[in-house]
Write a protein that holds these residues in place. Structure first.
Motif, short mmCIF file in Angstrom:
data_model
loop_
_atom_site.label_atom_id
_atom_site.label_comp_id
_atom_site.label_asym_id
_atom_site.label_seq_id
_atom_site.Cartn_x
_atom_site.Cartn_y
_atom_site.Cartn_z
N TYR A 229 -5.41 -5.45 5.15
CA TYR A 229 -4.88 -4.08 5.07
C TYR A 229 -3.38 -4.09 5.38
CZ TYR A 229 -4.92 -3.94 10.19
OH TYR A 229 -4.70 -4.20 11.52
N LEU B 111 -5.28 3.70 14.17
CA LEU B 111 -4.05 4.40 14.59
C LEU B 111 -2.88 3.90 13.75
CD1 LEU B 111 -4.37 4.48 18.48
CD2 LEU B 111 -4.48 6.43 16.91
N GLY B 112 -3.11 3.80 12.44
CA GLY B 112 -2.04 3.36 11.55
C GLY B 112 -1.19 4.55 11.15
N VAL B 113 -0.65 4.49 9.93
CA VAL B 113 0.22 5.57 9.46
C VAL B 113 -0.51 6.91 9.55
CG1 VAL B 113 1.43 6.47 7.44
CG2 VAL B 113 1.52 4.02 7.96
N LEU B 114 -1.74 6.96 9.02
CA LEU B 114 -2.45 8.24 8.97
C LEU B 114 -3.07 8.59 10.32
CD1 LEU B 114 -4.16 7.82 5.46
CD2 LEU B 114 -2.00 8.93 6.02
N TRP C 185 -8.16 4.26 18.62
CA TRP C 185 -8.50 2.83 18.71
C TRP C 185 -7.90 2.08 17.54
CZ3 TRP C 185 -12.29 -0.20 15.80
CH2 TRP C 185 -12.59 -1.43 16.40
N ALA C 186 -7.25 0.95 17.84
CA ALA C 186 -6.66 0.12 16.78
C ALA C 186 -6.96 -1.34 17.10
CB ALA C 186 -5.16 0.36 16.70
N ARG C 187 -6.50 -2.24 16.24
CA ARG C 187 -6.74 -3.67 16.47
C ARG C 187 -5.82 -4.18 17.58
NH1 ARG C 187 -5.84 -8.37 13.07
NH2 ARG C 187 -4.19 -7.17 12.05
N ARG C 188 -4.56 -3.71 17.50
CA ARG C 188 -3.58 -4.16 18.50
C ARG C 188 -3.19 -3.00 19.41
NH1 ARG C 188 -0.28 -6.43 13.46
NH2 ARG C 188 -1.07 -4.44 12.74
N ASP D 255 -16.13 12.72 3.56
CA ASP D 255 -15.25 12.86 2.39
C ASP D 255 -15.35 11.67 1.45
OD1 ASP D 255 -13.01 14.25 1.02
OD2 ASP D 255 -11.90 12.43 1.55
N PRO E 83 -9.05 1.20 7.62
CA PRO E 83 -9.11 0.66 6.26
C PRO E 83 -10.44 -0.09 6.09
CG PRO E 83 -7.75 -0.74 7.64
CD PRO E 83 -8.24 0.37 8.53
N VAL F 277 -13.20 10.00 6.94
CA VAL F 277 -12.21 10.10 5.86
C VAL F 277 -11.66 8.71 5.53
CG1 VAL F 277 -11.46 12.50 6.05
CG2 VAL F 277 -10.55 10.83 7.66
N SER G 136 -6.99 13.41 1.31
CA SER G 136 -5.58 13.42 0.93
C SER G 136 -5.37 12.48 -0.25
CB SER G 136 -4.68 12.98 2.08
OG SER G 136 -3.34 13.25 1.75
N ARG H 82 0.83 -1.19 0.00
CA ARG H 82 0.00 0.00 0.00
C ARG H 82 0.87 1.24 0.00
NH1 ARG H 82 -1.29 2.06 4.57
NH2 ARG H 82 0.12 1.51 6.27
N LYS I 125 -1.29 -0.09 21.30
CA LYS I 125 -0.39 0.93 20.74
C LYS I 125 0.10 1.82 21.87
CE LYS I 125 -0.62 0.71 16.20
NZ LYS I 125 -1.24 -0.54 16.23
P1 NAP Z 1 -2.87 1.63 8.12
O1 NAP Z 1 -1.52 2.21 8.41
O2 NAP Z 1 -2.95 0.26 7.57
O3 NAP Z 1 -3.68 1.71 9.49
C1 NAP Z 1 -4.92 1.09 9.69
C2 NAP Z 1 -5.30 1.21 11.16
O4 NAP Z 1 -6.61 0.67 11.35
C3 NAP Z 1 -4.35 0.43 12.08
O5 NAP Z 1 -4.13 1.14 13.27
C4 NAP Z 1 -5.14 -0.84 12.37
O6 NAP Z 1 -4.86 -1.45 13.62
C5 NAP Z 1 -6.56 -0.29 12.39
N1 NAP Z 1 -7.54 -1.37 12.15
C6 NAP Z 1 -7.69 -2.14 11.03
N2 NAP Z 1 -8.68 -3.04 11.22
C7 NAP Z 1 -9.15 -2.82 12.47
C8 NAP Z 1 -10.16 -3.42 13.23
N3 NAP Z 1 -10.89 -4.45 12.75
N4 NAP Z 1 -10.39 -2.95 14.48
C9 NAP Z 1 -9.65 -1.94 14.98
N5 NAP Z 1 -8.67 -1.31 14.30
C10 NAP Z 1 -8.43 -1.75 13.06
O7 NAP Z 1 -3.69 2.58 7.13
P2 NAP Z 1 -3.50 4.14 6.84
O8 NAP Z 1 -2.41 4.37 5.89
O9 NAP Z 1 -3.48 4.85 8.15
O10 NAP Z 1 -4.87 4.44 6.05
C11 NAP Z 1 -6.12 4.23 6.66
C12 NAP Z 1 -7.24 4.37 5.65
O11 NAP Z 1 -7.48 5.73 5.34
C13 NAP Z 1 -7.01 3.73 4.29
O12 NAP Z 1 -7.21 2.33 4.32
C14 NAP Z 1 -8.05 4.43 3.44
O13 NAP Z 1 -9.27 3.72 3.48
C15 NAP Z 1 -8.22 5.78 4.12
N6 NAP Z 1 -7.73 6.89 3.30
C16 NAP Z 1 -8.59 7.83 2.87
C17 NAP Z 1 -8.14 8.90 2.11
C18 NAP Z 1 -9.08 9.99 1.68
O14 NAP Z 1 -8.70 10.83 0.88
N7 NAP Z 1 -10.27 10.06 2.19
C19 NAP Z 1 -6.79 8.99 1.78
C20 NAP Z 1 -5.92 8.01 2.22
C21 NAP Z 1 -6.39 6.95 2.99
P3 NAP Z 1 -3.37 -2.01 13.95
O15 NAP Z 1 -2.50 -0.78 14.08
O16 NAP Z 1 -3.56 -2.71 15.23
O17 NAP Z 1 -2.99 -2.87 12.78
#
Ligand code: NAP
Length: 318
Positions: free
Chosen positions: A318, A150-153, A171-174, A257, A205, A231, A284, A89, A176
């Motif tokens: 994801y 609480l991933g990258v974004l 809030w995240a899955r694991r 959004d 995601p 978002v 973004s 990704r 933090k």
């Molecule tokens: P990421 O780094 O993969 O982070 C995903 C986060 O969600 C992680 O903290 C993960 O937990 C948590 N998560 C996933 N499944 C879960 C569940 N079942 N229960 C609780 N927490 C859960 O993704 P990212 O880069 O931050 O991006 C996030 C999302 O933003 C993208 O997938 C996309 O849909 C959206 N996005 C939108 C735009 C826009 O313009 N609107 C732009 C970019 C991205 P863990 O940390 O424990 O793994």
């Protein structure tokens, strides 16, 4: 070794130009015009933004699929996606900074009731009291933001909101640990966070576990008058539940959004709802220069036999 750029977006030409500038030795072919006659077995990498279903499955020897977007649901959601190659990704500075700016702005708008004043202006109303009783109007240090994901974004937004002075939980899955942020996980953690959230930001995601998560039960767990910022993805939101929560006053407003159907259909009630702010999936986007730097680095890492950052866990989606 061929690299196929598979994007239906107007920006495909811009991406191709920057890829050729940064990596002139790459044998890049833009699908579909430049891939005619190319042996599908020679394709080693696909760089994809919303590839048409079934197209990636035609390439049997892929080493990786590199997403132009942070979310990969547009690739994993393809019923024909063959799962023969890892998906990477997009993680890049421009995308992260863009999301930080957008979420900061929307949280400040919710806190300052900017959109309510816009509505008032349309009706020529002068009602300063909606910000609170004179002299006691809340500051950001009184506002509690809860972030789903609480991933990258999400973690970057959490840090930025904390720096501005908001009280931030996430809030995240694991489990933090982020300095200054009340990090929660699991179903109990979610309920505990929601009960203390004035502004809820969704940055999850889209996976089978997270679809429809923004529903009536979740809204019921928020304090009265909370505000939603979505978002993440449109499929996270049960739209009728949101409309009901807004119309009954359970929620004060929503900034949306992303939508189940994009562009949002002309007759959709969100367009004209006084408590809804619509933006056209612009929170973004990947910036071309920094995005290409990541793509080129990812290909180089695979070629060295290394794993680049951002490889998707197929079991988690994801
Ligand atoms: P990421 O780094 O993969 O982070 C995903 C986060 O969600 C992680 O903290 C993960 O937990 C948590 N998560 C996933 N499944 C879960 C569940 N079942 N229960 C609780 N927490 C859960 O993704 P990212 O880069 O931050 O991006 C996030 C999302 O933003 C993208 O997938 C996309 O849909 C959206 N996005 C939108 C735009 C826009 O313009 N609107 C732009 C970019 C991205 P863990 O940390 O424990 O793994």
């Amino acid at each position: 070794m061929k690299v196929i750029l598979m994007s239906r977006a107007d920006s495909a030409a811009t991406w191709a130009e920057e890829l050729r500038r940064q990596a002139p030795d790459l044998d890049l072919r833009v699908w579909p015009d430049e891939t005619e006659g190319v042996d599908p077995a020679e394709a080693a990498y696909v760089i994809a933004a919303k590839p048409p279903p079934g197209e990636i499955a035609k390439l049997p020897n892929l080493k990786a699929v590199l997403s132009l977007w942070a979310g990969v649901d547009h690739i994993t959601g393809d019923p024909d996606y063959p799962r023969h190659a890892p998906i990477v990704r997009m993680v890049e500075e421009g995308l992260t900074r863009g999301m930080r700016e957008f979420v900061l702005a929307q949280c400040l708008n919710a806190h300052l009731k900017t959109y309510e004043f816009v509505q008032q202006q349309r009706q020529q109303l002068w009602r300063p009291e909606i910000r609170g009783r004179h002299g006691t109007e809340p500051l950001v240090s009184d506002a509690r933001v809860g972030i789903l994901g609480l991933g990258v974004l999400g973690s970057d937004c959490a840090r930025a909101l904390t720096a501005v002075g908001f009280r931030v939980a996430g809030w995240a899955r694991r489990e933090k640990r982020i300095e200054g942020v009340d990090c929660r996980c699991g179903p109990d953690g979610l309920q505990a966070m929601l009960a203390q959230t004035d502004i809820l930001v969704n940055l999850l995601p889209r996976t089978p576990e997270t679809e429809d998560i923004l529903n009536a039960d979740l809204f019921a767990a928020l304090p009265d008058g909370a505000y939603l910022i979505n978002v993440g993805r449109g499929e996270h939101l049960v739209e009728e539940d949101l409309l009901h929560a807004l119309d009954t006053g359970r929620l004060a407003g929503a900034a949306l959004d992303v939508f189940r159907e994009e562009p949002l259909p002309g007759k959709h009630p969100f367009w004209t709802h006084p408590k809804v702010t619509v933006t056209p999936h612009v929170a973004s986007i990947t910036r071309v220069r920094t995005g290409v730097e990541r793509l080129v680095a990812a290909i180089a890492a695979f070629e060295r036999g290394e794993t680049p950052p951002g490889v998707v866990d197929p079991s988690a989606g994801y």
